[in-house]
Design a protein around this motif. Structure first.
Motif, short mmCIF file in Angstrom:
data_model
loop_
_atom_site.label_atom_id
_atom_site.label_comp_id
_atom_site.label_asym_id
_atom_site.label_seq_id
_atom_site.Cartn_x
_atom_site.Cartn_y
_atom_site.Cartn_z
N GLY A 55 0.84 -1.19 0.00
CA GLY A 55 0.00 0.00 0.00
C GLY A 55 0.88 1.24 0.00
O GLY A 55 2.05 1.18 -0.35
N GLN A 56 0.30 2.35 0.41
CA GLN A 56 1.01 3.62 0.45
C GLN A 56 1.31 4.01 1.90
O GLN A 56 0.54 3.71 2.81
CB GLN A 56 0.16 4.73 -0.19
N ALA A 57 2.41 4.70 2.07
CA ALA A 57 2.76 5.29 3.37
C ALA A 57 3.04 6.77 3.14
O ALA A 57 3.70 7.13 2.17
CB ALA A 57 3.99 4.62 3.97
N THR A 58 2.52 7.59 4.02
CA THR A 58 2.78 9.02 3.95
C THR A 58 3.56 9.42 5.19
O THR A 58 3.23 9.00 6.30
CB THR A 58 1.47 9.82 3.87
N VAL A 59 4.60 10.21 4.97
CA VAL A 59 5.40 10.75 6.06
C VAL A 59 5.29 12.26 5.98
O VAL A 59 5.51 12.86 4.93
CB VAL A 59 6.88 10.31 5.94
N ARG A 60 4.93 12.87 7.10
CA ARG A 60 4.83 14.33 7.20
C ARG A 60 5.89 14.82 8.17
O ARG A 60 6.16 14.17 9.18
CB ARG A 60 3.46 14.75 7.70
N CYS A 61 6.44 15.99 7.86
CA CYS A 61 7.49 16.55 8.71
C CYS A 61 7.26 18.04 8.87
O CYS A 61 7.04 18.75 7.87
CB CYS A 61 8.86 16.29 8.09
N ALA A 62 7.31 18.51 10.10
CA ALA A 62 7.19 19.94 10.38
C ALA A 62 8.20 20.31 11.45
O ALA A 62 8.43 19.56 12.40
CB ALA A 62 5.79 20.28 10.84
N VAL A 63 8.79 21.48 11.29
CA VAL A 63 9.72 22.02 12.28
C VAL A 63 9.26 23.44 12.57
O VAL A 63 9.10 24.24 11.65
CB VAL A 63 11.17 22.03 11.76
#
Length: 135
Positions: A58-66
């Motif tokens: 399937g799909q994996a989403t990675v989010r990043c915020a600083v």
């Protein structure tokens, strides 16, 4: 939050790591903290790649915020694979020898100890695991 969506396969780990590392470097996050986050990202992503959709992909989403004051890094992992709360299992007993310990659980324990906050939720058919690290 910036985000990257990839096929949830072990082969995509380098892309995921590069995405997160680029965000951390761009914000001047100290190398020691970058390394802690990198290890946590690898552990969580590999678990998604190996187990979330098995035997399919399937799909994996990675989010990043600083951001914020004080400065904080937030990493989110999202997948629509099998519901799984990695925080629900008891922590691995590190006082036991390797032979006496149950298999599994050391990776999430390491993540929990190296991050300031780890939160799981299952919402709208999606596993969402959020890691936070204060700078």
């Amino acid at each position: 939050m910036k985000e990257l969506t990839v096929p949830a396969t072990v082969g995509e780990l380098d892309h995921v790591q590069e995405f997160v590392e680029n965000e951390l470097e761009a914000q001047g996050i100290p190398m020691k903290i970058q390394m802690q986050i990198s290890i946590a990202v690898e552990e969580i992503y590999i678990n998604i790649a190996r187990y979330a959709y098995h035997p399919q992909i399937g799909q994996a989403t990675v989010r990043c915020a600083v951001g914020g004051d004080p400065l904080q890094v937030t990493i989110q992992f999202l997948d629509s694979g099998k519901p799984f709360d990695p925080l629900a299992k008891l922590d691995a007993d590190t006082t036991l020898s390797a032979e006496e310990r149950d298999i599994g659980g050391l990776g999430i324990l390491m993540v929990k100890r190296s991050m300031d906050d780890v939160v799981y939720e299952y919402r709208d058919g999606c596993n969402i695991l959020t890691l936070k690290k204060s700078i």
